[in-house]
Design an enzyme around this catalytic site. Structure first.
Site, PDB file in Angstrom:
ATOM      1  N   CYS A 208       0.856  -1.182   0.000  1.00 14.89           N
ATOM      2  CA  CYS A 208       0.000   0.000   0.000  1.00 14.89           C
ATOM      3  C   CYS A 208       0.891   1.231   0.000  1.00 14.89           C
ATOM      4  CB  CYS A 208      -0.946   0.007   1.210  1.00 14.89           C
ATOM      5  SG  CYS A 208      -0.102   0.199   2.794  1.00 14.89           S
ATOM      6  N   HIS A 228       1.015  -6.461   6.267  1.00 10.84           N
ATOM      7  CA  HIS A 228       1.813  -6.261   5.060  1.00 10.84           C
ATOM      8  C   HIS A 228       3.260  -6.608   5.401  1.00 10.84           C
ATOM      9  CE1 HIS A 228      -1.346  -3.136   3.520  1.00 10.84           C
ATOM     10  NE2 HIS A 228      -1.793  -4.383   3.547  1.00 10.84           N
ATOM     11  N   CYS A 329      45.260  -7.636   4.732  1.00 11.40           N
ATOM     12  CA  CYS A 329      44.817  -6.985   3.497  1.00 11.40           C
ATOM     13  C   CYS A 329      44.665  -8.000   2.375  1.00 11.40           C
ATOM     14  CB  CYS A 329      45.791  -5.884   3.104  1.00 11.40           C
ATOM     15  SG  CYS A 329      47.509  -6.445   2.940  1.00 11.40           S
ATOM     16  N   HIS A 615      51.531  -4.420   0.417  1.00  9.06           N
ATOM     17  CA  HIS A 615      50.125  -4.176   0.753  1.00  9.06           C
ATOM     18  C   HIS A 615      49.279  -4.498  -0.474  1.00  9.06           C
ATOM     19  CE1 HIS A 615      46.628  -2.473   2.687  1.00  9.06           C
ATOM     20  NE2 HIS A 615      46.452  -1.617   1.700  1.00  9.06           N
TER      21      HIS A 615
END
Length: 661
Positions: A208, A228, A329, A615
């Site tokens: 709705c 709902h 990492c 890294h």
């Protein structure tokens, strides 16, 4: 008489028992008396308290005479013991805390009772809406007995009539707002119907016209009172199920959202721009009756507000930073790539995994499901993948610890553990347990064909091995057999840039094994020199190319920083075993490239620094031309120039025909 022998010959009967008198009774307090024996020889006092203490009498129900042989007085009964004081009365229970009516309504139904098979959801004034053809029906008609897998409430929602058109209208008007006019209209209309604010994670009901705050539970109250079950997040476009109490994923809804966004962005990028978009919105309003201005009771939704939020046109759900837990990492960049593979995303967000382990807490597939939910929850704060790291340490002990690890080694390890923990999810339909069809094999597994050709009889011995990635040697002075590399300059010319295609050509070239590596031929049954050639027998859906930048030659360890260019689109037809067979048979090659051999660049992982200290970062593509740079907890939008100028360590390519589906 005082000797020991005399004392033993004496008999107690010879000593007369004196009669009790007041002189030989000693008071012991409280009116009780104890008999005092007359003085007798010391040798006869064998039961004296100084030699052998008198035993304490056992308690009995009734006191008896303490005299010997029935002679003497009976001891009076002991005084009755005082009863213990009664326990203190418990404090009165505290009065129940008065709750609000909204709180009582939200907690009234802890266990849902039986629900009807079908129900109709109406708007707030319980009126009925009419379609464009004039037929009267409810806005959405939901059957709660549908949907055996995944979220059954989403499956029930898709049974309703016109659900696709209504959902597409919500995405066009309230989520993908690309122009200033649409953003202005959204800021005016998308406010909570209860508290009139738009700051608390506003959600829209799918059954709705209702907007409510998720943080303040206003949308929850609406779902409780109207039954709902589904709502959409107006910021990210994800679907929330109030019965499952979680965000859910559905392939059909995701397809509608993606198509709607591409359509709007295409109109905005056209020369007409805003005019085309406004024309689209006008046509949608004419076809649909789902509008905020259609009901008198909902006119508060469109009241102008002074404050309005800003909505960016870039959809970045799924890109969430990952905390570095200490030299992790290498794990974070692999996780960012895996969580954005479309087939993996559909598998984990649809809850298709059935855990068969005795300890589900040790199942890596279950943890990956939770990780996908966390990445696509819409939360912008960085995620902490500590549980994933712990499970990797348990199932891949060579990666345990906070040392620096290789990203390619971690990729193979996590794929292997996921493959072992998800074998029960995809056994071949014919019942062959040796042929695994799990989600990992379905996406990543390809096959390499190795052909050994005898130099004498030209017999060919073929071996086919599965693979999850392809490791490619790099040109340069560190690669064996590359003295005449194409990188060397000749006649003063500038050296040519080596590409990924050159590395693949070198990988699939015929290689002479030499006289030191003679192999017994299966046809001539003798050890002869032979040549070896590798080709791709089967291509995976996601192809991972590992550029071997780390070399170990004796005691020397070094990193190769040579720049290798990689294309955005890759054709794998020249490197297939079928292509080699066609060339050997003299058959002409077709100019039309099959669609299953075309690949698009999907992700790139880079290594920065040296071999001892480095890294890892990653570039991940979300859509066709949208790339994002992921550096642990920091996720930023990247340009195409930054991507193509990166060094490249792991290259991920996705098949175009499956990616478009």
């Amino acid at each position: 008489m005082r000797g020991t022998q005399g004392a033993q010959e004496m008999k107690p009967e010879l000593w007369p028992e004196p009669k009790p008198t007041s002189e030989n009774l000693t008071s012991r307090g409280s009116g009780s008396y104890e008999k005092v024996l007359p003085s007798i020889p010391a040798a006869c006092h064998t039961s004296s308290s100084s030699v052998c203490p008198r035993r304490k009498p056992r308690p009995r129900p009734q006191p008896r005479s303490r005299s010997r042989g029935g002679r003497g007085l009976k001891a009076p009964p002991p005084p009755p013991a005082k009863p213990p004081p009664p326990p203190p009365a418990p404090p009165p229970p505290p009065l129940p805390k008065q709750r609000s009516v909204a709180w009582r309504n939200s907690r009234r139904r802890s266990r849902p009772g039986p629900r009807p098979q079908t129900r109709k959801s109406y708007s707030s004034d319980h009126g009925s809406s009419r379609d464009s053809d004039g037929s009267e029906n409810s806005l959405l008609e939901v059957g709660s007995n549908k949907g055996p897998t995944g979220c059954c409430h989403v499956e029930s929602f898709k049974v309703a009539k016109n659900w696709q058109r209504n959902l597409r209208m919500i995405y066009q008007r309230f989520i993908w707002s690309g122009t200033p006019e649409t953003r202005k209209r959204k800021a005016k209309s998308c406010i909570c119907q209860i508290c009139s604010t738009h700051k608390n994670r506003l959600h829209s009901c799918l059954s709705c016209v209702f907007f409510g705050c998720f943080t303040d539970k206003h949308i929850h109250i609406h779902a409780e009172t109207t039954q709902h079950n589904l709502a959409v997040d107006l910021c990210h476009g994800v679907i929330y199920c109030f019965m499952c109490r979680d965000y859910v994923y559905d392939k059909d809804i995701e397809k509608i959202a993606k198509e709607t966004k591409e359509k709007i962005l295409g109109l905005l990028s056209s020369p007409t721009g805003d005019a085309s978009y406004q024309q689209l919105m006008a046509s949608e309003v004419e076809e649909n009756q789902l509008t905020c201005e259609s009901k008198d009771q909902e006119t508060s939704l469109v009241k102008p507000k002074k404050k309005r939020r800003k909505k960016t046109m870039y959809y970045t759900v799924g890109f969430r930073g990952l905390i570095n837990l200490g030299n992790t990492c290498f794990m974070n960049c692999i996780v960012q790539v895996l969580t954005h593979i479309p087939l993996l995303k559909e598998f984990f967000l649809s809850n298709k995994h059935k855990c068969m382990m005795t300890s589900p807490s040790l199942c890596l597939v279950c943890e990956m499901s939770l990780l996908f939910q966390a990445m696509y929850s819409g939360n912008q704060s960085p995620h902490i993948p500590y549980k994933l790291l712990h499970l990797i340490w348990i199932h891949a002990e060579h990666l345990a610890g906070y040392r620096q690890q290789d990203a390619q080694e971690f990729l193979i390890a996590i794929l292997d553990v996921l493959h072992r923990h998800s074998r029960d999810d995809g056994i071949d339909q014919e019942g062959n347990s040796n042929c695994c069809n799990c989600i990992i094999d379905h996406i990543f597994t390809g096959s390499l064909q190795s052909d050994l050709t005898c130099q004498v009889c030209h017999g060919v011995s073929t071996t086919i091995d599965p693979c999850w990635d392809i490791s490619l040697d790099l040109p340069g002075p560190y690669t064996p057999g590359r003295a005449s590399s194409s990188t060397s300059s000749r006649d003063g010319q500038k050296p040519r840039v080596i590409s990924l295609t050159d590395c693949l050509k070198w990988f699939t070239r015929p290689e002479d094994l030499g006289s030191s590596a003679k192999i017994k031929c299966s046809q001539c049954q003798s050890y002869q020199e032979s040549t070896k050639q590798l080709t791709m027998k089967k291509l995976p859906i996601v192809a991972c190319f590992h550029l071997k930048r780390f070399e170990h030659l004796g005691k020397q360890r070094r990193k190769i920083n040579s720049f290798i260019s990689f294309p955005l689109e890759l054709d794998m037809t020249p490197f297939l075993a079928s292509t080699k067979e066609s060339i050997m048979k003299g058959q002409p090659l077709t100019e039309c490239v099959p669609s299953e051999n075309k690949y698009s660049l999907f992700a790139v992982i880079n290594h920065h620094g040296t071999l001892e200290s480095g890294h890892y970062t990653s570039f991940v593509r979300q859509e066709k031309d949208q790339w994002f740079s992921c550096d642990d907890a920091v996720v930023t939008k990247a340009t195409m120039e930054e991507l193509l100028n990166s060094e490249g360590y792991l290259l991920f390519y996705h098949r175009q025909d499956i990616e478009k589906e």
